[in-house]
Design a protein around this motif. Sequence first.
Motif, short mmCIF file in Angstrom:
data_model
loop_
_atom_site.label_atom_id
_atom_site.label_comp_id
_atom_site.label_asym_id
_atom_site.label_seq_id
_atom_site.Cartn_x
_atom_site.Cartn_y
_atom_site.Cartn_z
N LYS A 53 0.81 -1.22 0.00
CA LYS A 53 0.00 0.00 0.00
C LYS A 53 0.85 1.27 0.00
N ALA A 54 2.17 1.12 -0.01
CA ALA A 54 3.06 2.28 -0.01
C ALA A 54 2.81 3.12 -1.26
N GLN A 55 2.88 4.43 -1.11
CA GLN A 55 2.65 5.34 -2.23
C GLN A 55 3.60 5.04 -3.39
N SER A 56 4.83 4.67 -3.07
CA SER A 56 5.82 4.40 -4.11
C SER A 56 5.48 3.18 -4.96
N LEU A 57 4.59 2.33 -4.49
CA LEU A 57 4.19 1.17 -5.28
C LEU A 57 2.84 1.36 -5.96
N LYS A 58 2.32 2.58 -5.94
CA LYS A 58 1.04 2.85 -6.58
C LYS A 58 1.20 3.36 -8.01
N GLY A 59 2.43 3.60 -8.43
CA GLY A 59 2.69 4.08 -9.78
C GLY A 59 2.46 3.00 -10.81
N ILE A 60 2.17 3.43 -12.04
CA ILE A 60 1.98 2.47 -13.13
C ILE A 60 3.26 1.66 -13.29
N GLY A 61 3.08 0.37 -13.36
CA GLY A 61 4.20 -0.55 -13.49
C GLY A 61 4.38 -1.32 -12.20
N TYR A 62 4.53 -0.60 -11.12
CA TYR A 62 4.70 -1.26 -9.83
C TYR A 62 3.41 -1.91 -9.36
N LYS A 63 2.32 -1.15 -9.42
CA LYS A 63 1.06 -1.69 -8.89
C LYS A 63 0.58 -2.91 -9.68
N GLU A 64 0.84 -2.95 -10.98
CA GLU A 64 0.41 -4.09 -11.79
C GLU A 64 1.32 -5.29 -11.60
N MET A 65 2.57 -5.02 -11.16
CA MET A 65 3.54 -6.10 -11.02
C MET A 65 3.37 -6.84 -9.69
N ILE A 66 2.75 -6.22 -8.71
CA ILE A 66 2.56 -6.88 -7.40
C ILE A 66 1.79 -8.19 -7.54
#
Length: 137
Positions: A53-66
Motif C-alpha cells: 500500500k506504499a505510495q511508491s508502489l502505486k505508480g503504473i508498473g509497480y502496482k500491476e507487477m505486485i
Amino acid sequence: LKSDSLLYDGPVIGIAMDRAVLYDRINKRVHRMIEAGLPEEVKKLLASGLSEKAQSLKGIGYKEMIPVVKGELSLEEGEALIQKNTRHFAKRQLTWYRRMPYIHWVERGPSEEDIWYREIKAYVISYFGGETRWKEK
C-alpha cells in the motif's frame, strides 16, 4: 495557476505523434522494462518490508507487477495491464495538454526528425523575435 496562464515567459512546445505509433512505443517500452528486471525489483521491494500500500508502489508498473510477483497474474497478463494503463494515462495527458492554448504543437512523424526539429527551432527563434542563442544538437 490557471491552465491558460504561464508562470514564465518562454515557448512551450508539445510533440505529437500518431496514436498508433505512440501506443506501439509504449508497448515496446513496457516490454523492455520487464526484460530489464521490473518483476525482480518489485519482488525485492516487497521482500525488504515495503508495504503493498506504499505510495511508491502505486505508480503504473509497480502496482500491476505486485499480483505477478505474488503469483496471482502471469507475467504476460501483468505486462498487458501495464501497457493498457500506460496507454490510458498517455491519452489523459494528451487531453489535458490539448486544452492549454499556449502550447505550440509539432507533429512528429516516424522518420522526420529533421523536419520537426527545424520546425521547433524556427518557432523558438520566432518566439523571441529572431534573437536567441539556439544551440545545435
